[in-house]
Structures are given as structure tokens and as C-alpha cells.
Design an enzyme around this catalytic site. Structure first.
Site, mmCIF file in Angstrom:
data_model
loop_
_atom_site.group_PDB
_atom_site.id
_atom_site.type_symbol
_atom_site.label_atom_id
_atom_site.label_comp_id
_atom_site.label_asym_id
_atom_site.label_seq_id
_atom_site.Cartn_x
_atom_site.Cartn_y
_atom_site.Cartn_z
ATOM 1 N N ALA A 66 0.948 -1.169 0.072
ATOM 2 C CA ALA A 66 -0.079 0.074 0.087
ATOM 3 C C ALA A 66 0.995 1.268 -0.090
ATOM 4 O O ALA A 66 1.846 1.347 0.299
ATOM 5 C CB ALA A 66 -0.791 -0.122 1.282
ATOM 6 N N GLY A 111 0.790 -4.986 1.066
ATOM 7 C CA GLY A 111 -0.306 -5.260 0.109
ATOM 8 C C GLY A 111 0.086 -5.959 -1.219
ATOM 9 O O GLY A 111 -0.980 -6.426 -1.547
ATOM 10 N N GLU A 114 -0.215 -9.675 -0.356
ATOM 11 C CA GLU A 114 -1.824 -9.741 -0.078
ATOM 12 C C GLU A 114 -2.357 -9.703 -1.305
ATOM 13 O O GLU A 114 -3.551 -10.651 -1.566
ATOM 14 C CB GLU A 114 -2.226 -8.621 1.114
ATOM 15 C CG GLU A 114 -1.677 -8.653 2.239
ATOM 16 C CD GLU A 114 -2.061 -7.621 3.136
ATOM 17 O OE1 GLU A 114 -1.516 -6.405 2.755
ATOM 18 O OE2 GLU A 114 -2.668 -7.776 4.223
ATOM 19 N N GLU A 134 4.990 -4.765 7.558
ATOM 20 C CA GLU A 134 4.133 -3.953 7.963
ATOM 21 C C GLU A 134 4.702 -3.398 9.757
ATOM 22 O O GLU A 134 4.627 -2.446 10.070
ATOM 23 C CB GLU A 134 2.500 -4.048 8.368
ATOM 24 C CG GLU A 134 2.085 -3.928 6.927
ATOM 25 C CD GLU A 134 2.011 -5.312 5.900
ATOM 26 O OE1 GLU A 134 2.892 -6.398 6.467
ATOM 27 O OE2 GLU A 134 1.303 -5.308 4.835
HETATM 28 N N1 CAA Z 1 4.591 3.406 -0.884
HETATM 29 C C1 CAA Z 1 5.012 4.274 -1.304
HETATM 30 N N2 CAA Z 1 6.258 4.188 -2.194
HETATM 31 C C2 CAA Z 1 6.946 3.547 -2.242
HETATM 32 C C3 CAA Z 1 6.711 2.367 -1.817
HETATM 33 C C4 CAA Z 1 5.609 2.194 -0.730
HETATM 34 N N3 CAA Z 1 4.830 0.729 -0.344
HETATM 35 N N4 CAA Z 1 7.560 1.313 -2.019
HETATM 36 C C5 CAA Z 1 8.402 1.840 -2.763
HETATM 37 N N5 CAA Z 1 8.210 3.150 -2.846
HETATM 38 C C6 CAA Z 1 8.847 4.177 -3.860
HETATM 39 C C7 CAA Z 1 9.879 4.794 -2.879
HETATM 40 O O1 CAA Z 1 9.502 5.753 -1.856
HETATM 41 C C8 CAA Z 1 10.812 5.331 -3.859
HETATM 42 O O2 CAA Z 1 10.313 6.649 -4.103
HETATM 43 P P1 CAA Z 1 11.404 7.954 -4.607
HETATM 44 O O3 CAA Z 1 12.234 7.281 -5.750
HETATM 45 O O4 CAA Z 1 10.554 8.995 -5.018
HETATM 46 O O5 CAA Z 1 12.091 7.857 -3.372
HETATM 47 C C9 CAA Z 1 10.525 4.278 -5.047
HETATM 48 O O6 CAA Z 1 9.422 3.822 -4.704
HETATM 49 C C10 CAA Z 1 11.644 3.272 -5.269
HETATM 50 O O7 CAA Z 1 11.688 2.632 -3.757
HETATM 51 P P2 CAA Z 1 13.065 2.691 -3.280
HETATM 52 O O8 CAA Z 1 14.149 3.935 -3.447
HETATM 53 O O9 CAA Z 1 13.041 2.401 -1.960
HETATM 54 O O10 CAA Z 1 13.750 1.186 -3.902
HETATM 55 P P3 CAA Z 1 14.893 0.220 -3.195
HETATM 56 O O11 CAA Z 1 15.196 -0.814 -4.378
HETATM 57 O O12 CAA Z 1 15.887 0.850 -2.384
HETATM 58 O O13 CAA Z 1 14.005 -0.660 -2.153
HETATM 59 C C11 CAA Z 1 12.195 -1.841 -1.482
HETATM 60 C C12 CAA Z 1 12.962 -1.249 -2.692
HETATM 61 C C13 CAA Z 1 12.729 -2.850 -0.532
HETATM 62 C C14 CAA Z 1 10.700 -2.401 -2.131
HETATM 63 C C15 CAA Z 1 11.610 -0.374 -0.469
HETATM 64 O O14 CAA Z 1 11.162 0.370 -1.799
HETATM 65 C C16 CAA Z 1 10.590 -0.868 0.479
HETATM 66 O O15 CAA Z 1 11.036 -1.306 1.306
HETATM 67 N N6 CAA Z 1 9.423 -0.359 0.170
HETATM 68 C C17 CAA Z 1 8.255 -0.466 1.040
HETATM 69 C C18 CAA Z 1 7.665 -1.755 1.017
HETATM 70 C C19 CAA Z 1 6.628 -1.575 2.307
HETATM 71 O O16 CAA Z 1 7.002 -1.657 3.405
HETATM 72 N N7 CAA Z 1 5.408 -2.268 2.052
HETATM 73 C C20 CAA Z 1 4.293 -2.585 2.665
HETATM 74 C C21 CAA Z 1 3.564 -1.150 2.731
HETATM 75 S S1 CAA Z 1 2.374 -1.304 4.143
HETATM 76 C C22 CAA Z 1 1.086 -1.930 3.729
HETATM 77 O O17 CAA Z 1 1.096 -2.719 2.543
HETATM 78 C C23 CAA Z 1 -0.089 -2.102 4.667
HETATM 79 C C24 CAA Z 1 -1.269 -3.218 4.152
HETATM 80 O O18 CAA Z 1 -1.343 -4.371 4.316
HETATM 81 C C25 CAA Z 1 -2.355 -2.312 3.674
#
Ligand code: CAA
Length: 254
Positions: A66, A111, A114, A134
Site C-alpha cells: 500500500a 499489500g 496480500e 508492516e
Molecule cells: N509506498 C509508497 N512509495 C513506495 C513504496 C510504498 N509501499 N515502496 C516503494 N516506494 C517508492 C519509494 O519511496 C521510492 O520513491 P522515490 O524514488 O520517490 O524516493 C521508489 O518507490 C523506489 O523505492 P526505493 O528507492 O525504496 O527502492 P529500493 O530498491 O531501495 O527498495 C524496496 C525497494 C525494498 C521494495 C523498498 O522500496 C521498500 O521497502 N518499500 C516499502 C515496502 C513496504 O513496506 N510495503 C508495505 C507497505 S504497508 C502495507 O502494504 C499495509 C497494508 O497491508 C495495507
């Protein structure tokens, strides 16, 4: 509805939905969720369609979860509504009477994992990574992960994934039973299509009934959404999500 972030393609009896938001690793913001809901509706209305493939654009991400930016400022009530909204969209995929295949082509986190779990079958490319990260953001899975993950891989493995927040490789996901097959990225969509066409030859009546028997408990989803909302009554989501956006480790208060 015009779609910018979700592509829907019909190839006779097989539909393919591709999540395409490359600037954020295909993360699910409200626009993506709305477009996904509309695409699922179109698939449901197409009587010639006998199987659905869900995948992500590019070679890095299926769906990275998400949208953290959008979630960061939610109130507890808004968080419950957000969780229920995502759950409804994913349940709509699950409740399609046709077989659905997640072709997981990269990160499937939060998400994203999921979404893959809402599909009947998961295929993964070698570079795929699965996780429910999360707890590192101060929240819990909110789009059905606490319900569908234990059903898919058992309570113990689900607890390992949800409570550690660790990512697992495609190979580990295969060993856990989370995915059915692992292959090269190039073979992923051709194999998904082959499997889709194979299932399309089976009795769609029998498939529709078999699927209904596999649906999870609606009350468990409602409980997940309530707990998801409760997280937002604390300062942990704000800290966890600010830390992600500021690229620093989170420091959670007592
Ligand atoms: N939401 C919003 N933006 C996201 C995102 C997310 N879930 N995941 C990645 N992005 C964005 C980053 O902020 C980044 O944006 P900018 O270039 O503008 O800074 C871009 O995508 C590229 O990401 P990274 O620079 O972080 O890429 P990386 O290769 O260094 O890392 C990754 C990749 C490990 C997937 C890392 O992006 C990450 O950990 N992302 C978050 C994953 C996460 O925590 N997901 C769970 C969300 S909570 C949820 O989903 C709750 C639910 O059940 C409803």
C-alpha cells in the site's frame, strides 16, 4: 473508467491485469485501487473470460505494498475504512468465479503479498521477494494478510513472516508453499498463460464451486481492519512511515 496505472488486456479467454505505477514500485494508492476495482468488474462481466493473470509492470516489483505516503496521515477511522476498501477490492478478485494466477515478477510486499494471496495460484520469477513488513512501519497487514497468509502457509510460517517483517526469496516462498512454481522472469508470463489456458479447458461450473469452498472468513477480515485502525490511535505508524520516507531506522516509543 480510464486507467493510468492498471492495464487490462483480454486475449480470447484469458484476461491479464498489469499494475503499472513505475515511480513507486507499483505501490497501491487510491487511484490504483480504484482502477483495479474497475478492471476486476470488467473481467467479471466478460462471459468469455475463463482465467485471470495479475502481474506488475517491469522487472523489479509486482507491488511494493500500500502507498506509504498516503497512509502516513490516516486517522484511526480512516485507517479502518482504507483497510476495508483494500479488502473489498481483493475479495472481489478472490470471488471471481474463474481461476486467478498471480505472476509475481519482483517485490510482493505488504499489500503486494496480500494481492498475490487473493489470487488462487502464485507463480514467481527468481527475483521475486515476498514479505509482510508492516510491523516495521508501526502497523499490521490490512488487506487480508493476517487471514489469507496462515490459510496459505500455516500459522507458524505466517507468524514468522508477519512478526519478523522479513522478506523471503522466491525459493524460500516455494519451500513454504506460498508459491507453486519458480522460474526465470522471461518464462513467467508465458507459463502463467499456459496454466491459465489449461484451467480454461476445465469445467467452469466445477471451478466456480471449488473456489467458493476456499473463501476465507469475512469476520476475520473485519477484525483485521479494526486492529489496523487501532494501530493509528498510537504514534507508531507516524514514526514508522516517516522513518521509511526519510530513509532512517524507525524508533518506536514505549
Ligand atoms: N509506498 C509508497 N512509495 C513506495 C513504496 C510504498 N509501499 N515502496 C516503494 N516506494 C517508492 C519509494 O519511496 C521510492 O520513491 P522515490 O524514488 O520517490 O524516493 C521508489 O518507490 C523506489 O523505492 P526505493 O528507492 O525504496 O527502492 P529500493 O530498491 O531501495 O527498495 C524496496 C525497494 C525494498 C521494495 C523498498 O522500496 C521498500 O521497502 N518499500 C516499502 C515496502 C513496504 O513496506 N510495503 C508495505 C507497505 S504497508 C502495507 O502494504 C499495509 C497494508 O497491508 C495495507
Amino acid at each position: 473508467m480510464s486507467k493510468d496505472c492498471v492495464k487490462l488486456q483480454f486475449d480470447d479467454c484469458v484476461a491479464t491485469i498489469t499494475i503499472s505505477r513505475p515511480t513507486a514500485l507499483n505501490a497501491l494508492n487510491n487511484t490504483v485501487l480504484a482502477e483495479l476495482a474497475s478492471a476486476i468488474e470488467e473481467v467479471g462481466e466478460n462471459r468469455a473470460c475463463r482465467a485471470l493473470i495479475v502481474t506488475g509492470e517491469g522487472s523489479k516489483a509486482f507491488v511494493a505494498g500500500a502507498d506509504i505516503q498516503e497512509m502516513a496521515s490516516l486517522t484511526p477511522d480512516e485507517a479502518v475504512a482504507f483497510s476495508r476498501h483494500g479488502q473489498r477490492v481483493f475479495s472481489a478478485i478472490e470471488r471471481l468465479p474463474i481461476p486467478t494466477i498471480a505472476a509475481v515478477n519482483g517485490y510482493a510486499l505488504g499489500g503486494g503479498c496480500e494481492l498475490a494471496l487473493a489470487c488462487d495460484i502464485r507463480l514467481a520469477s527468481e527475483n521475486a521477494r515476498f514479505g509482510q513488513p508492516e510491523v516495521g512501519l508501526g502497523i499490521i497487514p490490512g488487506f487480508g494478510g493476517t487471514v489469507r497468509l496462515p490459510l496459505a502457509i500455516g500459522r507458524s510460517r505466517a507468524a514468522y513472516m508477519i512478526l519478523t517483517g522479513r522478506h523471503v526469496s522466491a525459493r524460500e516462498a516455494y519451500e513454504m508453499g506460498l508459491v507453486s512454481e519458480v522460474m526465470t522472469l522471461e518464462s513467467l508470463l508465458p507459463r502463467a498463460e499456459e496454466l491459465a489456458r489449461e484451467m480454461a479447458t476445465k469445467s467452469h461450473v466445477a471451478i466456480g464451486y471449488a473456489k467458493r469452498l476456499l473463501f476465507p472468513d469475512d469476520e476475520a477480515l473485519a477484525r483485521e481492519a479494526q486492529r489496523f485502525g487501532q494501530c493509528f490511535a498510537t504514534d507508531h505508524p507516524k514514526e514508522g512511515m516517516s522513518a521509511f520516507l526519510e530513509r532512517r531506522p524507525a524508533k518506536f516509543s514505549d
